[in-house]
Design an enzyme around this catalytic site. Structure first.
Site, PDB file in Angstrom:
ATOM      1  CB  SER A  49     -15.987  -3.284  -5.060  1.00 25.92           C
ATOM      2  OG  SER A  49     -16.557  -2.261  -4.267  1.00 25.92           O
TER       3      SER A  49
ATOM      4  CE1 TYR B 145     -13.985   0.847  -8.207  1.00 23.65           C
ATOM      5  CE2 TYR B 145     -15.846   0.367  -6.791  1.00 23.65           C
ATOM      6  CZ  TYR B 145     -14.488   0.305  -7.048  1.00 23.65           C
ATOM      7  OH  TYR B 145     -13.645  -0.304  -6.137  1.00 23.65           O
TER       8      TYR B 145
ATOM      9  CE  LYS C  33     -13.650  -2.793  -8.491  1.00 24.90           C
ATOM     10  NZ  LYS C  33     -12.355  -3.508  -8.508  1.00 24.90           N
TER      11      LYS C  33
HETATM   12  N1  LIG Z   1     -10.050   0.807  -0.917  1.00 25.24           N
HETATM   13  C1  LIG Z   1     -11.343   0.542  -0.996  1.00 25.24           C
HETATM   14  O1  LIG Z   1     -12.158   1.103  -0.248  1.00 25.24           O
HETATM   15  C2  LIG Z   1     -11.821  -0.478  -1.997  1.00 25.24           C
HETATM   16  C3  LIG Z   1     -13.117  -0.985  -1.835  1.00 25.24           C
HETATM   17  C4  LIG Z   1     -13.568  -1.933  -2.740  1.00 25.24           C
HETATM   18  C5  LIG Z   1     -12.745  -2.375  -3.758  1.00 25.24           C
HETATM   19  N2  LIG Z   1     -11.505  -1.867  -3.908  1.00 25.24           N
HETATM   20  C6  LIG Z   1     -10.674  -2.379  -4.997  1.00 25.24           C
HETATM   21  O2  LIG Z   1      -9.441  -2.820  -4.497  1.00 25.24           O
HETATM   22  C7  LIG Z   1      -8.484  -2.849  -5.574  1.00 25.24           C
HETATM   23  C8  LIG Z   1      -7.178  -2.256  -5.101  1.00 25.24           C
HETATM   24  O3  LIG Z   1      -7.378  -0.883  -4.838  1.00 25.24           O
HETATM   25  P1  LIG Z   1      -6.787  -0.153  -3.557  1.00 25.24           P
HETATM   26  O4  LIG Z   1      -7.943   0.259  -2.718  1.00 25.24           O
HETATM   27  O5  LIG Z   1      -5.685  -0.933  -2.985  1.00 25.24           O
HETATM   28  O6  LIG Z   1      -6.266   1.207  -4.255  1.00 25.24           O
HETATM   29  P2  LIG Z   1      -4.776   1.777  -4.514  1.00 25.24           P
HETATM   30  O7  LIG Z   1      -4.979   2.956  -5.405  1.00 25.24           O
HETATM   31  O8  LIG Z   1      -4.099   1.979  -3.211  1.00 25.24           O
HETATM   32  O9  LIG Z   1      -4.058   0.601  -5.313  1.00 25.24           O
HETATM   33  C9  LIG Z   1      -4.392   0.296  -6.657  1.00 25.24           C
HETATM   34  C10 LIG Z   1      -3.122   0.012  -7.439  1.00 25.24           C
HETATM   35  O10 LIG Z   1      -3.498  -0.284  -8.799  1.00 25.24           O
HETATM   36  C11 LIG Z   1      -2.569   0.367  -9.654  1.00 25.24           C
HETATM   37  N3  LIG Z   1      -3.125   0.569 -11.005  1.00 25.24           N
HETATM   38  C12 LIG Z   1      -3.988   1.540 -11.410  1.00 25.24           C
HETATM   39  N4  LIG Z   1      -4.211   1.416 -12.734  1.00 25.24           N
HETATM   40  C13 LIG Z   1      -3.483   0.362 -13.164  1.00 25.24           C
HETATM   41  C14 LIG Z   1      -3.296  -0.246 -14.435  1.00 25.24           C
HETATM   42  N5  LIG Z   1      -3.886   0.244 -15.536  1.00 25.24           N
HETATM   43  N6  LIG Z   1      -2.467  -1.312 -14.526  1.00 25.24           N
HETATM   44  C15 LIG Z   1      -1.816  -1.781 -13.415  1.00 25.24           C
HETATM   45  N7  LIG Z   1      -1.960  -1.235 -12.190  1.00 25.24           N
HETATM   46  C16 LIG Z   1      -2.775  -0.175 -12.059  1.00 25.24           C
HETATM   47  C17 LIG Z   1      -2.244   1.660  -8.954  1.00 25.24           C
HETATM   48  O11 LIG Z   1      -1.041   2.249  -9.425  1.00 25.24           O
HETATM   49  C18 LIG Z   1      -2.171   1.217  -7.486  1.00 25.24           C
HETATM   50  O12 LIG Z   1      -0.861   0.838  -7.139  1.00 25.24           O
HETATM   51  C19 LIG Z   1      -9.144  -2.141  -6.737  1.00 25.24           C
HETATM   52  O13 LIG Z   1      -9.624  -3.088  -7.656  1.00 25.24           O
HETATM   53  C20 LIG Z   1     -10.299  -1.398  -6.076  1.00 25.24           C
HETATM   54  O14 LIG Z   1     -11.357  -1.167  -6.986  1.00 25.24           O
HETATM   55  C21 LIG Z   1     -11.020  -0.923  -3.041  1.00 25.24           C
END
Ligand SMILES: NC(=O)c1ccc[n+]([C@@H]2O[C@H](COP(=O)([O-])OP(=O)(O)OC[C@H]3O[C@@H](n4cnc5c(N)ncnc54)[C@H](O)[C@@H]3O)[C@@H](O)[C@H]2O)c1
Length: 301
Positions: free
Chosen positions: A149, A162, A166
């Protein structure tokens, strides 16, 4: 570097939603077989049905990425069905907020379990499979992408767990890159550092373990989560666009994948403060009103 994805195998964690699902869609469109892993059974079932309908060869497995046993079972299932995966996306993640001294042990364990240990397990289990495939065939190519992130390169306040996880994912992935370079040129690594992108990340509580269910939220947690919700919802780059950036980076063997290059100015300011030895800069330099809102909300009552 993978330039031809057709007929190759992709493993994706967090594949039920957001970046995981969008990358699975790209992989299927490119003719890859896809292994979908997610802890949320209904989302996983829907993703599996969609990708099968699109004609992909799919293995879907309910997996808690924080669990060594679950991840070991996933790796065995992948080996049995497809052999070594060519593209591994260690991406599952959850968000949480709050002043860093207020988070409970259970919350630290949950978020670091998913965001950091999930990546550790993916790296420790899939990399040896990929290296063995590379040794057996000089033409074999593979690539690992770990999702960090911008919070892995900056330290925004009121979201310490977080940030900690990260930053560790960035360090782990940079080291993975260096370690791979010691032993092979056939397997690459990249780190995905998105800024705010509309996904279901702000509803991470849907997968909070039972041990955390009854815990009251502190004011800083409630305030932090509301601010994250607003920021993520207002993001103008889509998860589908980020997924395309991931595949472009893999095809070009590019390590750092940024969704919002403008935010790199803040990373530069942080790096300069570190080099100069000056104290950390105001994280709200560009948006002072956000800092004011947060201070006001936390100092109430
Ligand atoms: N969306 C943003 O703004 C953003 C920004 C920076 C980083 N991220 C990172 O991107 C990655 C994906 O997140 P996203 O934004 O697509 O969110 P999201 O919630 O849409 O998808 C995350 C997925 O991870 C799954 N998950 C949660 N806990 C789990 C576990 N213990 N085992 C297996 N699966 C699990 C959830 O069920 C979900 O399907 C994450 O690592 C998040 O930290 C997101």
């Amino acid at each position: 570097m993978i330039t031809d994805f057709l007929g190759k195998c992709a493993v994706l964690t967090g594949a039920g939603s957001g970046f995981g699902l969008e990358c699975a869609r790209v992989a299927a469109r490119l003719g890859m077989s896809v292994v979908l892993a997610d802890v949320q059974a209904d989302a996983l079932d829907e993703a599996e049905a969609e990708l099968r309908a699109a004609g992909a060869d799919v293995l879907a497995r309910r997996t808690d990425v924080a669990s060594a046993a679950d991840m070991e079972a996933l790796a065995r299932a992948v080996q049995d069905r497809f052999g070594a995966p060519h593209f591994v996306f260690n991406n599952a993640g959850v968000g949480t907020g709050g002043l860093v001294w207020e988070n409970s042990v259970a919350e630290w364990e949950w978020v670091l379990g998913v965001n950091l240990w999930g990546v550790i397990h993916g790296v420790r289990l899939f990399t040896p499979m990929m290296l063995a495939a590379a040794r057996a065939d000089p033409g074999w190519r593979g690539h690992v992408v770990n999702t960090a992130s911008m919070a892995g390169l900056l330290t925004p306040p009121n979201m310490g767990i977080y940030n900690t996880g990260k930053h560790a994912v960035v360090a782990l992935t940079e080291t993975l890159y260096q370690d791979l370079r010691l032993v092979t040129s056939q397997v690459g690594a990249s780190v995905l550092c998105p800024h705010f992108v509309p996904t279901a990340i702000t509803r991470s509580g849907r997968n909070r373990p039972a041990a955390l269910a009854g815990q009251a939220r502190t004011r800083s947690q409630v305030v932090g989560e509301a601010m994250s919700e607003r920021a993520v919802r207002s993001g103008r780059i889509s998860a589908a666009e980020v997924a395309q950036m991931v595949f472009d980076a893999v095809a070009q063997d590019r390590f750092y994948i940024y969704s919002h290059p403008k935010v790199m100015a803040a990373v530069q300011a942080r790096a300069e403060a570190i080099v100069r030895g000056s104290n950390p800069a105001d994280p709200f330099g560009e948006r002072p009103e956000l800092g004011e809102q947060l201070r006001a909300a936390l100092r109430q009552g």
